[in-house]
Design an enzyme around this catalytic site. Structure first.
Site, PDB file in Angstrom:
ATOM      1  N   CYS A   1      -3.961   9.410  41.635  1.00 28.92           N
ATOM      2  CA  CYS A   1      -3.043   8.299  42.203  1.00 28.92           C
ATOM      3  C   CYS A   1      -1.690   9.532  42.525  1.00 28.92           C
ATOM      4  O   CYS A   1      -2.255  10.512  41.345  1.00 28.92           O
ATOM      5  CB  CYS A   1      -2.215   7.759  41.090  1.00 28.92           C
ATOM      6  SG  CYS A   1      -0.585   6.832  41.317  1.00 28.92           S
ATOM      7  N   ASP A 189       9.950   4.112  37.596  1.00 30.12           N
ATOM      8  CA  ASP A 189       9.394   3.485  38.258  1.00 30.12           C
ATOM      9  C   ASP A 189      11.386   4.475  39.308  1.00 30.12           C
ATOM     10  O   ASP A 189      11.525   4.024  40.830  1.00 30.12           O
ATOM     11  CB  ASP A 189       9.450   2.483  39.593  1.00 30.12           C
ATOM     12  CG  ASP A 189       8.097   2.562  38.930  1.00 30.12           C
ATOM     13  OD1 ASP A 189       7.597   3.551  39.036  1.00 30.12           O
ATOM     14  OD2 ASP A 189       7.273   1.022  39.241  1.00 30.12           O
ATOM     15  N   ILE A 211       6.260   9.317  31.603  1.00 29.29           N
ATOM     16  CA  ILE A 211       5.173   8.320  32.168  1.00 29.29           C
ATOM     17  C   ILE A 211       4.516   9.436  32.577  1.00 29.29           C
ATOM     18  O   ILE A 211       3.528   9.050  32.644  1.00 29.29           O
ATOM     19  CB  ILE A 211       5.737   7.129  32.309  1.00 29.29           C
ATOM     20  CG1 ILE A 211       7.060   6.630  31.911  1.00 29.29           C
ATOM     21  CG2 ILE A 211       4.839   5.911  32.818  1.00 29.29           C
ATOM     22  CD1 ILE A 211       6.252   5.747  30.242  1.00 29.29           C
TER      23      ILE A 211
END
Length: 301
Positions: A1, A189, A211
């Site tokens: 990712c 996010d 995170i």
């Protein structure tokens, strides 16, 4: 990712605790079980999809499963509500301890998907950034409390009325420090979108990312637009500038794409954001929604 590692070790350990046999072969995971058996499982760290996967598995397992240090995101509560409507017996979703009593079977049901809290937050940040006046309808204010609190500190006026949120941007944007945390903390996010807001704020701000280890990829693209950002480890220092300037930029992931669009809305001149296919993973027709709000924005291909 692109933004960092997304390990599935806790997913696999949890399934093994419930009695599954796990084999890793040639890049694939093979899991087998005649019938899962309920057990007590502690997550070394909260994981959203890990909690969801084990909650679904335990719903049809034999006996009782207790998930400890479970993630608390609204999406987990929504999933538990759906499973319960299908006949599952799940208690405690939204807390750190979830108890699931296995049932023999589930049945179909109908469900309304909860509003996307990150899309909500993105439009809230856009309103503050452009000093606009935007009302977001059919959202869930309780899911974005950390964002509301930060925007108020920034100087924006935020009014909550039932399932709608109105954000009125202030002429002067205040610098505010942000630290991303699991829910109900400030969401990772929303980090990139908030960084754009801080790039035109008055003074210095620090954004700490706890995170993901590689979630500052968008910084280099924001610098192309004139942002003054210095990254050191898991922290970014942003010195606000009077304005951003349009330039060609390239998106690297979903939220970076959104942040570059926000930056383009606030920048002087024309901004071209390339590789916007990332956007479609998390936003539906975002350019059309911004255009409806008065933005000069369109997708060319």
């Amino acid at each position: 990712c692109a933004i960092g590692a997304r390990p599935i070790n806790l997913h696999l350990k949890g399934l093994e605790r419930l009695g599954a046999t796990i084999e890793l072969a040639h890049g694939y995971v093979e899991a087998k079980a005649d019938r899962l058996i309920g057990d007590d499982f502690y997550f070394d760290m909260p994981t959203v999809t890990g909690t969801e996967n084990l909650m679904m598995a335990a719903a049809l397992a034999e006996g009782v499963t207790v998930l400890r240090n479970a993630a608390r995101e609204p999406e987990i509560v929504a999933l538990a509500d759906v499973l319960n409507a299908m006949g599952a017996d799940i208690q405690g979703a939204g807390n750190s301890v979830i108890t699931i009593k296995g049932v023999p079977s589930l049945h179909p049901t109908e469900v309304s998907i909860i509003p996307d809290r990150i899309e909500t937050g993105t439009f809230m940040a856009a309103a503050a950034l452009t000093r606009g006046d935007v009302t977001i309808l059919d959202c869930e204010p309780e899911h974005v409390r950390s964002i509301i609190d930060k925007l108020k500190l920034v100087g924006a006026k935020v009014d909550v009325n039932g399932k709608s949120i109105r954000v009125i941007g202030a002429e002067e944007i205040n610098s505010v420090d942000v630290k991303t945390l699991p829910y109900p903390g400030f969401p990772t996010d929303m980090q990139a979108q908030f960084m754009v807001l801080m790039s035109v704020a008055k003074g210095l701000s620090i954004i700490s990312e706890t995170i993901f280890e590689n979630r500052f990829i968008h910084v280099s693209e924001l610098r192309r637009l004139g942002a003054d950002i210095t990254v050191s480890g898991h922290a970014a220092m942003i010195k606000g500038v009077p304005y951003l300037s349009g330039a060609p930029v390239m998106a690297t992931d979903l939220r970076a794409s959104a942040s570059l669009i926000l930056a383009g809305l606030a920048a002087k001149g024309r901004t071209e954001v390339h590789r916007v296919y990332h956007l479609d993973r998390g936003y539906e027709s975002i350019e059309k929604k911004f255009a409806a709000l008065g933005a000069a924005i369109w997708r060319e291909k």
